[in-house]
Design an enzyme around this catalytic site. Structure first.
Site, mmCIF file in Angstrom:
data_model
loop_
_atom_site.group_PDB
_atom_site.id
_atom_site.type_symbol
_atom_site.label_atom_id
_atom_site.label_comp_id
_atom_site.label_asym_id
_atom_site.label_seq_id
_atom_site.Cartn_x
_atom_site.Cartn_y
_atom_site.Cartn_z
ATOM 1 N N HIS A 168 0.762 -1.017 0.017
ATOM 2 C CA HIS A 168 0.041 0.208 -0.172
ATOM 3 C C HIS A 168 0.622 0.757 0.262
ATOM 4 C CE1 HIS A 168 -2.926 -2.913 1.149
ATOM 5 N NE2 HIS A 168 -3.903 -1.859 0.063
ATOM 6 N N ARG A 214 -10.993 3.507 -1.492
ATOM 7 C CA ARG A 214 -9.749 2.451 -0.550
ATOM 8 C C ARG A 214 -10.641 3.359 0.960
ATOM 9 N NH1 ARG A 214 -5.601 1.221 -3.853
ATOM 10 N NH2 ARG A 214 -5.619 -0.773 -4.300
ATOM 11 N N ARG A 226 -15.743 0.888 -1.910
ATOM 12 C CA ARG A 226 -15.224 -0.009 -1.031
ATOM 13 C C ARG A 226 -15.207 -0.143 0.813
ATOM 14 N NH1 ARG A 226 -9.553 -3.072 -1.348
ATOM 15 N NH2 ARG A 226 -7.989 -0.963 -0.523
ATOM 16 N N GLU A 261 -10.518 -11.267 -4.303
ATOM 17 C CA GLU A 261 -8.707 -11.345 -4.643
ATOM 18 C C GLU A 261 -8.902 -12.593 -2.952
ATOM 19 O OE1 GLU A 261 -8.581 -7.576 -2.582
ATOM 20 O OE2 GLU A 261 -10.498 -7.806 -0.787
ATOM 21 N N ASN A 302 -3.900 -7.847 -6.198
ATOM 22 C CA ASN A 302 -2.783 -7.213 -5.957
ATOM 23 C C ASN A 302 -2.871 -8.776 -4.424
ATOM 24 O OD1 ASN A 302 -2.770 -5.187 -6.562
ATOM 25 N ND2 ASN A 302 -3.332 -4.267 -4.882
ATOM 26 N N ASP A 303 -3.985 -8.906 -4.157
ATOM 27 C CA ASP A 303 -4.487 -10.290 -3.072
ATOM 28 C C ASP A 303 -4.092 -11.301 -3.882
ATOM 29 O OD1 ASP A 303 -3.892 -8.626 -0.390
ATOM 30 O OD2 ASP A 303 -6.218 -7.674 -0.445
ATOM 31 N N ARG A 305 2.827 -9.894 -0.660
ATOM 32 C CA ARG A 305 2.882 -8.296 -1.302
ATOM 33 C C ARG A 305 4.222 -7.642 -1.282
ATOM 34 N NH1 ARG A 305 -2.905 -6.011 -1.093
ATOM 35 N NH2 ARG A 305 -2.420 -3.847 -1.750
ATOM 36 N N CYS A 319 -9.654 -4.375 -10.659
ATOM 37 C CA CYS A 319 -9.164 -3.317 -9.199
ATOM 38 C C CYS A 319 -7.747 -2.297 -8.879
ATOM 39 C CB CYS A 319 -10.017 -2.565 -8.493
ATOM 40 S SG CYS A 319 -10.647 -3.402 -7.630
#
Ligand code: PEP
Ligand code: MG
Length: 592
Positions: A200, A307, A343, A442, A465-466, A476, A513
């Site tokens: 992040h 987010r 989200r 995810e 990403n996840d 990650r 996303c």
């Protein structure tokens, strides 16, 4: 390239995570902990050593008070109270008595005495399973490092809020909350020892448009305070003492890149349509309500991922319903009639609240995170759901749950959402009755039950990403295994395809996303797999749009077909890159 041995410049290499080139002086933040060696002093020096300790303590008090005052001016009294606990460490009679005893009776240097005495207390506090006490241990260690820095005459340990002049920040690590506090006017770029592209911290750097290179490893030790460095966020280079020739070459690179950006202005209001007429929804990822301006300027179709957790961090209390409502309303209303996907809270993992006591976890990314946390902290979740519902009356707002791994979680979240709807109806408060609900895909399990999930939601948004970290079992955040974090792994592509197919069978759309959506080489592959929406950081929207407008869907589908029948991530990547490079060669010209 000039002969580096002659010019004296030195080039270090890390992971490029945020594009751009910047040049400035190095400021080192929280470099690794000072651990003084056991050392004594000659008996004659007793008075001198004690005086040295007192001077360092006084200097530390002065620094802490100055930081506290600045915080009070900028953020108010409440935020500045954090430093009360730090100042109290310096007044602790038991700690001071023990340090004094070691210096007096055992002739330990004040450095060693302070370190061992404070570490004894910190360890004792950390051993107790109590998050309040663990925080006190962290305070003690933090203050100890300041005292040691002052005793050893080392350059001050600065924090992100201590920066006064434009500089290149060098740190062992920056947490997402540190990064969220960076002021782009003061931070020209940053470099860290650890970290990788989908942390992040990296995501925020792109959002703030601060050039950044992470995962430098031990080479970071080469970077010293005050040095002039050039940071190349395109290729991941940090160049110490750059020569005239290097500066000239980078100047040209920057010019070329800015003229590309300018030329992209022309397609800002055009659709993201392929050469053969397929329109892709291209939306933006944001972290703060204030990012709407960047979204509008980028030419994105609304927001594909808000987010919301960044509303919750770097503060000493939780945002109440009204504050959240105002933030969601602002984004929804200012982008209407474009859609905005909010989200729900994805706290946990690398995004932690400083003021809520959450016990440290062995594997935070596999732990109490996102929907799992919200389904237990029901009041926290209800407050957010009510704020989102209220904001839905002001535009095309959609809601999306993160980290769903099974149907039960979706059902439980919807039960709470229904409760909130009932409450609002009873209160006569307006909200959109037909609010669309989506889930993020995810976790591998969510992709595998996408057929069941698709019957209960209106859209999917794949969080690559996840999904990649969980499917490939590759952290990650960890630069040591960054080479194993492969978006083109056949396992990932099949999970994406499974999700898209399950969505299409129920006539719902699937977006992406995660950061993969903004990787130029991945765009054709994703749309070829049937992904209908891509959501990327606002700064990348124009390039992704240009790329989409320069390729044919037929070619993208061919690529996806090839990829689904290929075992090698490397071969898939090479084919995907070749397609993108042929379409927009200028975007790949990044070397000075
Ligand atoms: C993802 O996992 O791809 C995602 C978009 O969510 P985050 O990066 O916030 O975990
Ligand atoms: Mg995620």
């Amino acid at each position: 390239m000039p002969d580096r041995r002659k010019t004296g410049e030195e080039m270090l290499r890390g992971i490029p995570v945020s594009q751009g080139v910047s040049q400035g002086r190095v400021v080192v933040l929280n470099r690794s902990r000072i651990v003084p060696a056991k050392a004594g002093f000659e008996i004659d020096d007793q008075a001198g050593e004690e005086a040295r300790l007192q001077t360092a303590l006084a200097e530390t008090r002065k620094q802490l008070t100055a930081v506290q005052e600045r915080l009070r001016d900028e953020f108010g009294a409440k935020e500045s109270q954090i430093f009360d606990a730090h100042l109290l460490v310096l007044e602790d009679p038991a700690l001071m008595e023990e340090v004094g005893r070691q210096v007096r009776d055992e002739h330990h240097t004040p450095e060693y005495a302070f370190y061992t005495a404070s570490e004894k207390y910190a360890e004792a506090l950390s051993a107790v399973d109590d998050s309040y006490l663990s925080e006190r241990a962290a305070d003690i260690r933090d203050v100890t490092q300041r005292v040691l820095g002052n005793l050893m005459g080392q350059p001050q340990r600065a924090g992100v809020s201590d920066l006064t002049e434009p500089c290149i920040v060098v740190a062992n690590d920056l947490t997402p909350s540190d990064t969220a506090q960076l002021d782009p006017a003061k931070v020209l770029g940053f470099v860290t020892e650890v970290g990788s592209r989908t942390s992040h911290t990296a995501i925020l750097a792109r959002s703030l448009q601060i050039p950044a290179v992470l995962g430098l490893g031990e080479a970071i030790e080469e970077l010293k305070p005050g040095q002039t460095v050039l940071l190349d966020g395109f290729n991941g280079f940090v160049i110490i003492s750059p020569s005239e020739q290097t500066l000239f070459e980078y100047g040209q690179l920057v010019e070329r890149q800015s003229s590309i950006e300018e030329s992209l202005d022309e397609i800002r209001t055009e659709p993201a349509k392929t050469l053969d007429g397929h329109t892709i929804i291209l939306s933006a990822n944001i972290e703060r309500a204030g990012d709407v301006e960047a979204v509008r300027k980028s030419g994105a179709t609304g927001v594909g991922l808000f987010r919301t957790e960044f509303l919750f961090i770097n503060r000493s209390d939780l945002p109440n319903e009204e504050e959240q409502f105002q933030a969601y309303k602002k984004v929804t209303e200012s982008l209407a009639p474009e859609p905005v996907i909010i989200r729900t809270l994805d706290l946990g993992g690398d995004k932690l609240l400083s003021h809520v006591n959450v016990a440290a976890e062995m594997n935070p990314f596999l732990g109490w995170r996102a929907i799992r946390l919200c389904l237990e902290e029901k009041d926290l979740f209800r407050t957010q759901l009510r704020a989102i519902l209220r904001a839905s009356a002001f535009g095309d707002l959609k809601i999306m749950y993160p980290m769903v791994s099974g149907m039960d979680e979706l059902d439980a979240a919807n039960v709470l959402l229904d409760e909130c709807r009932d409450q609002l109806r009873a209160e006569g408060v307006e909200f959109a009755e037909n609010l669309e609900i989506g889930v993020m895909i995810e976790t591998p399990s969510a992709a595998m039950i996408a057929d069941s999930l698709a019957r209960c939601v209106q859209f999917f948004s794949i969080g690559t990403n996840d999904l990649i970290q969980y499917s490939l079992a590759v952290d990650r955040l960890n630069e040591k295994i960054a080479h194993l974090y492969e978006p083109t792994h056949p396992g990932i592509l099949r999970l994406i395809k499974t999700t898209v197919d399950a969505g299409q069978a129920q006539k719902i759309w699937t977006g992406v996303c995660g950061e993969m959506a903004g990787e130029l080489a991945m765009v054709a592959l994703l749309i070829g797999l049937g992904v209908a929406e891509l959501s990327v950081v606002p700064s990348l929207v124009p390039r992704v749009k240009m790329l989409i407008r320069s390729i044919e869907m037929a070619k993208a589908r061919e690529l996806a077909e090839f990829a689904l029948n290929c075992d090698s991530p490397g071969e898939i990547l090479a084919r995907a890159e070749a397609l993108a490079k042929a379409a927009v060669p200028d975007f790949f010209e990044k070397t000075a």
